[in-house]
Design a protein around this motif. Sequence first.
Motif, PDB file in Angstrom:
ATOM      1  N   THR A 277       0.872  -1.164  -0.014  1.00 16.19           N
ATOM      2  CA  THR A 277      -0.067  -0.041   0.078  1.00 16.19           C
ATOM      3  C   THR A 277       1.021   1.134  -0.009  1.00 16.19           C
ATOM      4  O   THR A 277       2.014   1.177   0.853  1.00 16.19           O
ATOM      5  CB  THR A 277      -1.022  -0.123   1.190  1.00 16.19           C
ATOM      6  OG1 THR A 277      -1.686  -1.066   1.217  1.00 16.19           O
ATOM      7  CG2 THR A 277      -1.958   1.336   1.123  1.00 16.19           C
ATOM      8  N   ALA A 301      -5.795   3.650   4.788  1.00 18.29           N
ATOM      9  CA  ALA A 301      -6.982   4.427   3.738  1.00 18.29           C
ATOM     10  C   ALA A 301      -7.367   5.530   4.514  1.00 18.29           C
ATOM     11  O   ALA A 301      -7.591   6.770   3.844  1.00 18.29           O
ATOM     12  CB  ALA A 301      -7.929   3.436   3.254  1.00 18.29           C
ATOM     13  N   ALA A 305      -7.028   9.384   3.121  1.00 14.77           N
ATOM     14  CA  ALA A 305      -7.980  10.353   2.634  1.00 14.77           C
ATOM     15  C   ALA A 305      -8.094  11.917   2.701  1.00 14.77           C
ATOM     16  O   ALA A 305      -8.486  12.462   1.711  1.00 14.77           O
ATOM     17  CB  ALA A 305      -9.509   9.711   3.448  1.00 14.77           C
ATOM     18  N   GLY A 308      -6.544  13.400  -0.443  1.00 12.58           N
ATOM     19  CA  GLY A 308      -7.343  13.176  -1.644  1.00 12.58           C
ATOM     20  C   GLY A 308      -6.958  11.775  -2.179  1.00 12.58           C
ATOM     21  O   GLY A 308      -7.330  11.637  -3.325  1.00 12.58           O
ATOM     22  N   PHE A 309      -6.762  10.727  -1.522  1.00 14.06           N
ATOM     23  CA  PHE A 309      -6.247   9.345  -2.145  1.00 14.06           C
ATOM     24  C   PHE A 309      -7.541   8.592  -1.531  1.00 14.06           C
ATOM     25  O   PHE A 309      -8.091   8.563  -0.612  1.00 14.06           O
ATOM     26  CB  PHE A 309      -5.063   8.763  -1.380  1.00 14.06           C
ATOM     27  CG  PHE A 309      -3.965   9.461  -1.915  1.00 14.06           C
ATOM     28  CD1 PHE A 309      -3.376   9.237  -2.946  1.00 14.06           C
ATOM     29  CD2 PHE A 309      -3.207  10.308  -0.796  1.00 14.06           C
ATOM     30  CE1 PHE A 309      -2.188   9.684  -3.129  1.00 14.06           C
ATOM     31  CE2 PHE A 309      -2.216  10.981  -1.355  1.00 14.06           C
ATOM     32  CZ  PHE A 309      -1.485  10.824  -2.536  1.00 14.06           C
ATOM     33  N   SER A 310      -7.895   7.688  -2.826  1.00 12.05           N
ATOM     34  CA  SER A 310      -8.918   6.726  -2.574  1.00 12.05           C
ATOM     35  C   SER A 310      -8.303   5.459  -2.106  1.00 12.05           C
ATOM     36  O   SER A 310      -7.186   5.233  -2.435  1.00 12.05           O
ATOM     37  CB  SER A 310      -9.693   6.595  -3.817  1.00 12.05           C
ATOM     38  OG  SER A 310      -9.076   6.154  -4.792  1.00 12.05           O
ATOM     39  N   ALA A 311      -8.989   4.441  -1.653  1.00 10.51           N
ATOM     40  CA  ALA A 311      -8.599   3.219  -1.591  1.00 10.51           C
ATOM     41  C   ALA A 311      -7.850   2.410  -2.744  1.00 10.51           C
ATOM     42  O   ALA A 311      -6.993   1.879  -2.727  1.00 10.51           O
ATOM     43  CB  ALA A 311      -9.678   2.300  -0.936  1.00 10.51           C
ATOM     44  N   ALA A 312      -8.567   2.766  -3.975  1.00  9.52           N
ATOM     45  CA  ALA A 312      -8.015   2.291  -5.397  1.00  9.52           C
ATOM     46  C   ALA A 312      -6.524   2.893  -5.453  1.00  9.52           C
ATOM     47  O   ALA A 312      -5.796   2.249  -6.024  1.00  9.52           O
ATOM     48  CB  ALA A 312      -8.907   2.328  -6.311  1.00  9.52           C
ATOM     49  N   ASP A 313      -6.358   4.154  -5.105  1.00  7.73           N
ATOM     50  CA  ASP A 313      -5.275   4.874  -5.487  1.00  7.73           C
ATOM     51  C   ASP A 313      -3.931   4.425  -4.657  1.00  7.73           C
ATOM     52  O   ASP A 313      -2.935   4.499  -5.077  1.00  7.73           O
ATOM     53  CB  ASP A 313      -5.461   6.491  -4.924  1.00  7.73           C
ATOM     54  CG  ASP A 313      -6.613   7.135  -5.939  1.00  7.73           C
ATOM     55  OD1 ASP A 313      -6.573   6.786  -6.736  1.00  7.73           O
ATOM     56  OD2 ASP A 313      -7.044   8.106  -5.501  1.00  7.73           O
ATOM     57  N   SER A 315      -3.727   1.136  -3.231  1.00  3.78           N
ATOM     58  CA  SER A 315      -3.487  -0.341  -3.171  1.00  3.78           C
ATOM     59  C   SER A 315      -2.685  -0.634  -4.651  1.00  3.78           C
ATOM     60  O   SER A 315      -3.187  -0.472  -5.797  1.00  3.78           O
ATOM     61  CB  SER A 315      -4.686  -0.797  -3.030  1.00  3.78           C
ATOM     62  OG  SER A 315      -4.482  -2.367  -3.432  1.00  3.78           O
TER      63      SER A 315
END
Length: 645
Positions: A277, A301, A305, A308-313, A315
């Motif tokens: 991650t 995560a 946040a 500005g990072f999402s979980a997909a960003d 991983s």
Amino acid sequence: MLSSFRNLSKSWTGKILAIVFLLLIAASFMLGDIQNVLSGGGSFGGGGDSLVKVGSERITDRDISRAMDRRLSQVRQENPEADMSAIAGDFDELLSSLVDAETLEAFANKFDFILSKRLVDGQIANIPAAKGLNGQFSEASYRAFLQQQRVTDEEVRWIIRNGLFQQLMIAPAVVNARAPVGMARPYASILLEAREGDVAFIPTAAFRAGLNATPADIQRFYGANQRRYMLPEQRVLRIAKIGPEQVASVQPSDKEIADYYNANKALYAPKETRVITQAVLPDQAAANALLQRIRAGQTFAAAAAPAGFSAADISLGPQSREQFTSVTNPQVAAAAWGAAQGALVGPVQSPNGWHVIKIESIERTGGRPLAAARAEISEKLAVEKRKQAIESIVDTVQNSLDDGSSFQEAAAAAKLNVTETPLITGTGTSQTDTAYRFPAELAPALKTGFELAENEPPLVETLPNDGGYVMVAPARVVAAAPAPLDSIRQRVAEDWLADQASQRARQLAQTIANKAGTAALADAAKGTPIPVRVESVGARRIQLSQFQGQVPPPIAILFSLGQNKARIVAGSKGEGFYVVKVKRIIPGNALNQPTLINRTQQEMQQSLSQEYGAQFLNAMRQAVGVKRNDKAIAEAKAKITGSGS
């Protein structure tokens, strides 16, 4: 049209070196593959050897003789018992092909159309038969190829140059030919022409009764038709195989195995992947703030946040070290791979920003020490070393042959086992040992063994399916000769009977045809010694294409005669003779058949392309100067084929 131009693609070199030109010519258009072994010197007609002079070069009787020899070799692939008389009709076509080929060469030289040696070298390297078992160009394989085709390196280069000249000079002049409607319409109308006529059939079988051959009849017929009873040429072939069995003991050394292992450690090292991650921040302060939130108990995560990072960003999933390095840099990857499972890494700077990383999990798989990989490496190296060993044996054999060694001497130099076949024909069977069959895996040796003259040096042939090589030479040659009459007396008697019956049937058919010139065919067939049935026939010319080139003789004659004309024609299977009389010819009219006119246009375009090419070749001949010695040509044809025309 110039028939020799249309037939260039059927010449013997098209068969011998077709694979060369498939690799050489990428364009779909090719006039054909033609080869010439041209020899200079002497004056035109002075020595009696020159047949045609093209520019300053000469085509000699030796050139056309070699061309005919190769043509015979090609025919023998399908009919091993063929002799020169079977290809006598190819003489003029081959000579024309040689002239056309030399015309291209002379025209290119005259107008400074130069092809680089490097271009030709590249095409030679792509000849499949010039490659060794490892798939790479092999000098030994190339020399064997030259020997097999009985050509020199210079001649192969000449062939390749000529093929390029065809593509670069003639092809541009003949593409996109167009046939206007006004030209196509009359030909389309001819296809719609209809004909009506009568056909009478005179069977040969009706004349066999009462015919009995005397011993004198059989002797005369045998003497006049000896060629019909020829026994094919027979040979004893001497063979020495160079294959995997000769190098089965070749194994890699312990050092070679270890060297290969060390040179390819990446293949055998353990594989490690890490589930990662990661967040990349623009400055160190933001990266430190992210670390503090994670250490304070937030998940990665949740901590990422606010930035500005999402979980997909964040991983990345499973990553090898090479994969992770490609999306970061070596320093970041080194830090990540230096951490334990669950550890936080960073912030670490790269050109992309400041990296904060968490090692979610680590998975290690594979990895083999030398002892575990030894068998696999040994097998791989053994295959390579055995291929090299076979090539080395071939080099030894070929060098011995090049130095003038005999078959036995070359085999001894390479320590090869030599075997001899019984007396066999070109099909690989023996007339004295009916159980014998030439080994199928050595088929190239059979073909070459029957192409070589008895005094020619042995050849080394490549065997299919990585079977290795084989050295072959004829040890004994028994020329083709008529079978003794006593051994085929019954067959000769039957042939005499069929011939006599055929002569009588022909005589009756000709009598009927003569009468049919002034009378109806049905009336002309009356009063004959055997019953003759007359039938009416009719067809349009366009229907002939349905026979796919096998038009029944009576129908073919129906469309070749004028109205009220009669002629006899033999049946295609020896069944008898037909008398055909044309009663009515109905002209066709294609004005209301636009589809047929369009199809005729398309068919004519190919013919026009050939015609343009033929005319271009004619212009080339005029530019370089072509002179034929017709007397010398006739003498050479008679000498080579055994006939004067």
